[in-house]
Scaffold this motif. Structure first.
Motif, mmCIF file in Angstrom:
data_model
loop_
_atom_site.group_PDB
_atom_site.id
_atom_site.type_symbol
_atom_site.label_atom_id
_atom_site.label_comp_id
_atom_site.label_asym_id
_atom_site.label_seq_id
_atom_site.Cartn_x
_atom_site.Cartn_y
_atom_site.Cartn_z
ATOM 1 N N THR A 2 14.884 -38.719 -74.548
ATOM 2 C CA THR A 2 15.679 -39.299 -73.490
ATOM 3 C C THR A 2 17.133 -39.749 -74.028
ATOM 4 O OG1 THR A 2 14.568 -41.410 -73.199
ATOM 5 C CG2 THR A 2 13.773 -39.573 -71.835
ATOM 6 N N ASP A 3 17.810 -39.943 -73.099
ATOM 7 C CA ASP A 3 19.204 -40.592 -73.426
ATOM 8 C C ASP A 3 18.983 -42.017 -72.855
ATOM 9 O OD1 ASP A 3 20.120 -37.989 -74.277
ATOM 10 O OD2 ASP A 3 20.813 -37.708 -72.443
ATOM 11 N N LEU A 37 17.109 -42.247 -69.814
ATOM 12 C CA LEU A 37 17.115 -41.315 -68.614
ATOM 13 C C LEU A 37 17.747 -39.921 -69.498
ATOM 14 C CD1 LEU A 37 20.531 -41.921 -66.696
ATOM 15 C CD2 LEU A 37 19.734 -43.224 -68.734
ATOM 16 N N ASP A 38 18.080 -38.693 -68.478
ATOM 17 C CA ASP A 38 18.700 -37.511 -68.968
ATOM 18 C C ASP A 38 20.054 -37.487 -68.510
ATOM 19 O OD1 ASP A 38 19.368 -35.098 -69.588
ATOM 20 O OD2 ASP A 38 17.387 -34.298 -69.406
ATOM 21 N N THR A 39 20.937 -37.604 -69.268
ATOM 22 C CA THR A 39 22.458 -37.564 -68.945
ATOM 23 C C THR A 39 23.003 -36.263 -68.941
ATOM 24 O OG1 THR A 39 23.233 -38.082 -71.220
ATOM 25 C CG2 THR A 39 22.739 -39.948 -69.433
ATOM 26 N N ARG A 40 22.385 -35.332 -69.272
ATOM 27 C CA ARG A 40 23.178 -33.799 -69.254
ATOM 28 C C ARG A 40 23.741 -33.326 -68.294
ATOM 29 N NH1 ARG A 40 18.244 -30.646 -72.638
ATOM 30 N NH2 ARG A 40 17.020 -32.016 -70.909
ATOM 31 N N THR A 51 23.894 -39.573 -62.604
ATOM 32 C CA THR A 51 23.303 -40.536 -63.509
ATOM 33 C C THR A 51 23.011 -41.725 -62.916
ATOM 34 O OG1 THR A 51 23.909 -41.593 -65.743
ATOM 35 C CG2 THR A 51 25.944 -41.185 -64.072
ATOM 36 N N VAL A 52 23.303 -42.904 -63.377
ATOM 37 C CA VAL A 52 22.955 -44.295 -63.164
ATOM 38 C C VAL A 52 24.202 -45.217 -63.171
ATOM 39 C CG1 VAL A 52 21.534 -46.234 -63.300
ATOM 40 C CG2 VAL A 52 20.380 -44.225 -63.741
ATOM 41 N N PRO A 88 16.264 -43.669 -59.073
ATOM 42 C CA PRO A 88 15.344 -42.284 -59.382
ATOM 43 C C PRO A 88 15.698 -41.598 -60.699
ATOM 44 C CG PRO A 88 17.076 -41.929 -57.575
ATOM 45 C CD PRO A 88 17.108 -43.450 -57.759
ATOM 46 N N ARG A 89 16.762 -41.909 -61.221
ATOM 47 C CA ARG A 89 17.028 -41.038 -62.407
ATOM 48 C C ARG A 89 16.457 -41.752 -63.705
ATOM 49 N NH1 ARG A 89 19.528 -36.464 -61.437
ATOM 50 N NH2 ARG A 89 20.705 -36.348 -59.506
ATOM 51 N N VAL A 90 15.955 -42.965 -63.601
ATOM 52 C CA VAL A 90 15.716 -43.655 -64.759
ATOM 53 C C VAL A 90 14.076 -43.328 -65.055
ATOM 54 C CG1 VAL A 90 15.094 -45.832 -65.525
ATOM 55 C CG2 VAL A 90 17.205 -45.751 -64.104
#
Length: 290
Positions: A2-3, A37-40, A51-52, A88-90
């Protein structure tokens, strides 16, 4: 993998501690927070909504540090982790809370408590609906072998398997004809995060000769994550619930067989959706053995 987004040195005056003087006078606390998280998708679209917002996270962390007093730094760290995972993206979070003015009776520089939490820690195992299909080779044997491989994973249990059905291949406009598909649905009980489960399924597909060269092309094996309870998920590689599940009788009909009361988030009861798409061609009942 993950990023990460890292917030360092977030500070506030709080009154956490077991001693009366700590509650009365207060002291400075600080926190370091690492979001996994996934930042792609956000990077590809230059889109904050994918993103967050770390400014929001920073405010929430400071609110906890300065908020209602608790006895333990461990409680402060756990509360911060819970607040962060509400985004939710974490996928996971690392929280380190510093208490440099702690009442320690010897010279010291700092006291820290570090916690690591994953998004699925609180929920534990969940039911994930998996659609299986294929139209090349001995499809029935391939689907059975794929389920067996998934069941061998220590964190995956195959809880239910639908009968097999036959469906006409979906193709792009202008594409040539394809053999019919065999399809089924399985319910997997797992605590794997969605992206880890996706990676596991893609590895099984690869092992059975799946090549991702042509959209909606013929294939020996197709494994699609359809839904995971009420969980919603969207990134560059995975959307839950599956965005086209409500249109596909070959997904809805077998899903209704194994979970008659299931609901597809955003669309309604699965059995009703399946009935609205008409009958399907069932070909085998008990085709897989655990």
């Amino acid at each position: 993998m993950t990023d990460r987004i890292t917030l360092t040195g977030l500070r506030a005056r709080g009154r956490h501690g077991v001693l009366a003087a700590e509650r009365e006078l207060g002291q400075e606390f600080s926190a370091d927070v690492v979001l996994h998280l996934d930042t792609r998708a956000a990077a590809a679209g230059d889109d904050l909504s994918l993103t967050v917002n770390y400014a929001e996270v920073a405010r929430e962390v400071v609110d906890v540090l300065a908020g209602p007093p608790v006895d333990l730094v461990e409680t402060v760290a756990a509360t911060i982790a819970e607040r962060v995972l509400a985004h939710p993206r974490v996928l996971a979070v690392d929280v380190t809370v510093h208490k440099p003015q702690a009442p320690v009776p010897v010279p010291f520089a700092d006291v820290t408590v570090h916690v690591h939490r994953r998004a699925d820690d609180g929920d534990g195992a969940r039911d994930v609906v998996l659609a299986l299909g294929g139209n090349l080779g001995d499809v029935r044997a391939t689907l059975a072998a794929a389920l067996t491989q998934l069941a061998q994973h220590p964190r995956v249990t195959v809880a239910a398997v639908s009968p097999l059905l036959r469906s006409e291949a979906l193709t792009l406009p202008g594409a040539g004809p394809q053999p019919d598909y065999l399809n089924a649905v399985a319910v997997l009980r797992t605590d794997l995060p969605p992206r880890e489960l996706l990676a596991l399924c893609q590895g099984v597909e690869l092992g059975h000769g799946r090549v991702r060269e042509e959209r909606w092309g013929a294939r020996p094996l197709d494994l699609d994550l359809v839904a995971a309870g009420a969980l919603t998920w969207q990134d560059a590689d995975l959307t839950l619930p599956h965005p086209r599940a409500h249109e596909r009788a070959f997904v809805l009909a077998p899903w209704a067989r194994v979970q008659p009361e299931a609901v597809l988030p955003g669309h309604g009861p699965v059995a009703e959706l399946a009935a609205g798409l008409g009958p399907v061609d069932w070909v085998a009942e008990d085709w897989w053995e655990a």
